[in-house]
Design a protein around this motif. Structure first.
Motif, PDB file in Angstrom:
ATOM      1  N   GLY A 103      -9.695  15.264   4.580  1.00 54.24           N
ATOM      2  CA  GLY A 103      -8.186  14.568   4.322  1.00 54.24           C
ATOM      3  C   GLY A 103      -8.477  13.812   2.993  1.00 54.24           C
ATOM      4  N   TRP A 154     -17.192   8.118   5.744  1.00 49.72           N
ATOM      5  CA  TRP A 154     -15.920   7.489   5.395  1.00 49.72           C
ATOM      6  C   TRP A 154     -15.784   8.027   6.668  1.00 49.72           C
ATOM      7  N   ALA A 155     -14.447   6.860   7.500  1.00 53.36           N
ATOM      8  CA  ALA A 155     -14.705   6.562   8.706  1.00 53.36           C
ATOM      9  C   ALA A 155     -13.176   5.507   8.966  1.00 53.36           C
ATOM     10  N   MET A 156     -12.493   6.203   9.967  1.00 53.64           N
ATOM     11  CA  MET A 156     -11.032   5.654   9.870  1.00 53.64           C
ATOM     12  C   MET A 156     -11.006   4.989  11.741  1.00 53.64           C
ATOM     13  N   VAL A 198      -8.489  -5.113   0.927  1.00 55.69           N
ATOM     14  CA  VAL A 198      -9.613  -5.129   0.934  1.00 55.69           C
ATOM     15  C   VAL A 198     -10.797  -5.800   0.911  1.00 55.69           C
ATOM     16  N   HIS A 234      -1.871  -4.235   2.514  1.00 60.10           N
ATOM     17  CA  HIS A 234      -3.477  -4.101   2.738  1.00 60.10           C
ATOM     18  C   HIS A 234      -3.799  -4.938   2.840  1.00 60.10           C
ATOM     19  N   LYS A 239     -10.934  -1.584   4.276  1.00 60.37           N
ATOM     20  CA  LYS A 239      -9.434  -1.933   4.459  1.00 60.37           C
ATOM     21  C   LYS A 239      -9.001  -2.028   5.427  1.00 60.37           C
ATOM     22  N   VAL A 271     -12.445   2.928   6.008  1.00 57.97           N
ATOM     23  CA  VAL A 271     -13.529   2.018   5.497  1.00 57.97           C
ATOM     24  C   VAL A 271     -14.578   3.615   4.859  1.00 57.97           C
ATOM     25  N   ILE A 298     -13.576   5.977  -5.488  1.00 59.48           N
ATOM     26  CA  ILE A 298     -12.585   3.985  -5.347  1.00 59.48           C
ATOM     27  C   ILE A 298     -11.152   4.362  -5.508  1.00 59.48           C
ATOM     28  N   ILE A 356      -8.051   2.076  -5.468  1.00 60.18           N
ATOM     29  CA  ILE A 356      -7.785   0.536  -6.065  1.00 60.18           C
ATOM     30  C   ILE A 356      -8.069  -0.023  -7.229  1.00 60.18           C
ATOM     31  N   CYS A 376      -8.061  13.925  -0.888  1.00 56.51           N
ATOM     32  CA  CYS A 376      -7.144  12.967  -1.517  1.00 56.51           C
ATOM     33  C   CYS A 376      -7.995  11.912  -2.488  1.00 56.51           C
ATOM     34  N   HIS A 377      -8.835  11.197  -1.985  1.00 51.58           N
ATOM     35  CA  HIS A 377      -9.845  10.532  -2.890  1.00 51.58           C
ATOM     36  C   HIS A 377     -10.283  11.148  -4.309  1.00 51.58           C
ATOM     37  N   PRO A 380      -1.638   7.319   3.018  1.00 53.55           N
ATOM     38  CA  PRO A 380      -1.229   6.944   4.219  1.00 53.55           C
ATOM     39  C   PRO A 380      -2.198   5.766   5.290  1.00 53.55           C
ATOM     40  N   GLY A 413       0.711  -0.979   0.348  1.00 54.41           N
ATOM     41  CA  GLY A 413       0.417   0.268   0.041  1.00 54.41           C
ATOM     42  C   GLY A 413       0.940   0.975  -0.026  1.00 54.41           C
ATOM     43  N   GLN A 414       0.449   2.480  -0.148  1.00 58.10           N
ATOM     44  CA  GLN A 414       0.408   3.958  -0.501  1.00 58.10           C
ATOM     45  C   GLN A 414       0.711   4.638   1.334  1.00 58.10           C
TER      46      GLN A 414
END
Ligand code: HEC
Length: 174
Positions: free
Chosen positions: A150, A133-135, A78, A76, A103, A117, A164, A166, A154-155, A71, A68-69
Motif C-alpha cells: 500500500g 516503511w513503517a507505521m 513532517v 500532519h 510524519k 516513517v 516523496i 510533500i 501510492c507513493h 489515508p 493532510g489527505q
C-alpha cells in the motif's frame, strides 16, 4: 576538593541555564541504520531514544501542522533528519542513505494518531529505492513495516522524486 567545586559548579549552572533556554536538544549525528538489522522495532528505538525525531527539523517550507489527505489523517507534521535536511535541495532528486522522514498523523480533532516513517537503508530494497516503511502507534507499537504494498504503490506516483510526496527534493529552499 574546593578548586574542583569552584570549577564544576559554575559550569553546571551555565549548562543548565543554556538547556533551559530551549527545550529542543541538538539532533545527535548517528550512523545510518543497516539493512542487516532494520526492523520496525529498531527504527522506533532510533527515532524515540537514540535520536528522538522531535529534535529533527520540520521539513523546510512545510513546517507546522499541515492539512493532510487520506489515508494519513486530517492533519500532519513532517520531520526530516539531518542527513536529508543538510543535503537539500538534492539536484538528482534522491534522498541520501541515512535519511529518516517521520510524519505525525493527527485526527480531525488534532490528536496524534499514528507515525508513518520512511527510512533510506542501503541495500534494503533496491527495486523501490531502498526505503524501509513503517507505521507505528505514538507509543511505538509496530502496525506495519518493511515494504508494505500500500505505501509503495501510492507513493510510487512520485517515484521520480524518490517516492516523496510533500515537496520536490530539488526545490530551492529560498
Ligand atoms: C493512498 C495513498 C497513500 C498511501 C497508501 C500511503 N501514503 Fe504516505 N503520503 C500520501 C500523501 C498524499 C502524502 C502527502 C501528505 C499528506 O497529504 O498527508 C504522504 C506523505 C507521507 C510521508 C511524508 C513524506 C512524503 O512522502 O511526502 C511519509 C513519511 C509517508 N507518507 C509514509 C507512508 C507510509 C509508511 C505508508 C504505509 C504504511 C504510506 N505513507 C501510505 C499518500 C499515501
Amino acid at each position: 576538593m574546593k578548586p574542583v567545586c569552584t570549577l564544576i559548579l559554575p559550569l553546571f549552572l551555565t549548562l543548565s541555564l543554556f538547556s533551559g533556554c530551549s527545550n529542543k536538544s541538538p539532533e545527535p549525528l548517528m550512523e545510518a541504520l543497516q539493512s542487516s538489522d532494520i526492523s520496525g522495532e529498531r527504527l522506533w528505538e532510533r527515532i524515540s531514544e537514540e535520536a528522538p525525531y522531535e529534535d529533527y527539523s520540520q521539513w523546510p517550507g512545510h513546517e507546522g501542522l499541515q492539512p493532510g489527505q487520506s489515508p494519513h489523517g486530517a492533519w500532519h507534521r513532517v520531520y526530516a533528519n539531518k542527513p536529508l535536511v543538510d543535503a537539500l535541495p538534492v539536484a538528482d532528486g534522491t534522498a541520501p542513505y541515512g535519511t529518516i522522514i517521520v510524519k505525525e498523523n493527527f485526527t480531525s480533532s488534532r490528536e496524534l494518531d499514528k507515525l508513518t516513517v520512511m527510512a533510506k537503508v542501503e541495500g534494503y530494497n533496491p527495486e523501490n529505492n531502498d526505503w524501509f516503511w513503517a507505521m507505528l502507534s505514538p507509543e511505538g507499537e509496530v502496525l506495519a513495516e518493511g515494504s508494505p504494498g500500500g505505501c509503495i504503490s501510492c507513493h510510487s506516483g512520485m517515484k521520480y522524486n524518490d517516492y516523496i510526496i510533500i515537496k520536490n527534493l530539488d526545490e530551492s529552499l529560498e
